[in-house]
Design a protein around this motif. Structure first.
Motif, PDB file in Angstrom:
ATOM      1  N   ASP A   1       6.790 -40.602 -31.890  1.00  0.00           N
ATOM      2  CA  ASP A   1       7.580 -40.785 -30.677  1.00  0.00           C
ATOM      3  C   ASP A   1       6.591 -41.013 -29.541  1.00  0.00           C
ATOM      4  O   ASP A   1       5.945 -40.075 -29.062  1.00  0.00           O
ATOM      5  CB  ASP A   1       8.444 -39.540 -30.422  1.00  0.00           C
ATOM      6  N   ALA A   2       6.461 -42.266 -29.136  1.00  0.00           N
ATOM      7  CA  ALA A   2       5.478 -42.632 -28.111  1.00  0.00           C
ATOM      8  C   ALA A   2       5.794 -42.004 -26.766  1.00  0.00           C
ATOM      9  O   ALA A   2       4.881 -41.637 -26.028  1.00  0.00           O
ATOM     10  CB  ALA A   2       5.402 -44.159 -27.979  1.00  0.00           C
ATOM     11  N   ASP A   3       7.081 -41.862 -26.445  1.00  0.00           N
ATOM     12  CA  ASP A   3       7.457 -41.276 -25.152  1.00  0.00           C
ATOM     13  C   ASP A   3       7.087 -39.794 -25.079  1.00  0.00           C
ATOM     14  O   ASP A   3       6.566 -39.323 -24.075  1.00  0.00           O
ATOM     15  CB  ASP A   3       8.963 -41.448 -24.898  1.00  0.00           C
TER      16      ASP A   3
ATOM     17  N   ASN B   1       4.965 -38.375 -27.176  1.00  0.00           N
ATOM     18  CA  ASN B   1       3.611 -38.231 -27.725  1.00  0.00           C
ATOM     19  C   ASN B   1       3.582 -37.186 -28.844  1.00  0.00           C
ATOM     20  O   ASN B   1       2.733 -36.293 -28.860  1.00  0.00           O
ATOM     21  CB  ASN B   1       2.621 -37.881 -26.613  1.00  0.00           C
TER      22      ASN B   1
END
Length: 168
Positions: free
Chosen positions: A142-144, A146
């Protein structure tokens, strides 16, 4: 490029004794640069995760074959085998002057690992996993937030973690 050094000890004659050449370090640096260039190329081409995995896995296989046979990499041949649909695009990226990457080195196997694996660590933990885990969904990034989410933990690990957290 080969880095050579000489012993600075002289024996009165002023001559220096030759110790050897360090091609291993240079090959590792060249291979690391190649790996980064290939990863950037997949992003520039906006490859899907599955296509990126296939491309980088194939690149690793080609480089490992060259390393096993002690053959130097030739970017034109490499691009033809790795990206036959548009080899010129890849060979131009590999040979671009701003990359300062030259062919003619034997790929270093240790420097090829990032083509197939991700790894990282903090003072408290370390993690290493295959690129395929992202494409098959067993690890989710999940890039948002992290964060990484692991699915399908090994039974032994899950049991150990449950025992450790029973009192919490």
């Amino acid at each position: 490029m080969t880095t050579c050094w000489y012993c600075s000890k002289t024996f009165g004659s002023g001559s220096k004794e030759f110790l050897g050449c360090d091609t291993v370090i240079q090959a590792r640096q060249d291979t690391s640069q190649l790996v980064e260039t290939l990863k950037e190329f997949t992003l520039q081409k906006q490859m899907s995760a599955a296509d990126r995995e296939e491309f980088l896995t194939k690149a690793k296989g080609i480089c490992e074959r060259l390393a096993s046979s002690q053959r130097e990499i030739d970017f034109e041949e490499f691009a033809n085998e790795l990206f036959p649909s548009a080899p010129t695009e890849l060979s131009e990226v590999l040979g671009s002057p701003e990359r300062k990457l030259n062919d003619g080195f034997i790929p270093d196997r240790r420097a090829l690992v990032p083509l197939k694996k991700f790894k990282g660590k903090t003072p408290s933990w370390s993690v290493e996993f295959d690129r395929h885990a992202l494409t098959d969904g067993s690890i989710i990034f999940d890039a948002d937030a992290n964060t990484l989410t692991f699915k399908g933990l090994p039974v032994e690990l899950a049991m150990e973690l449950k025992r450790e957290t029973i009192d919490e």
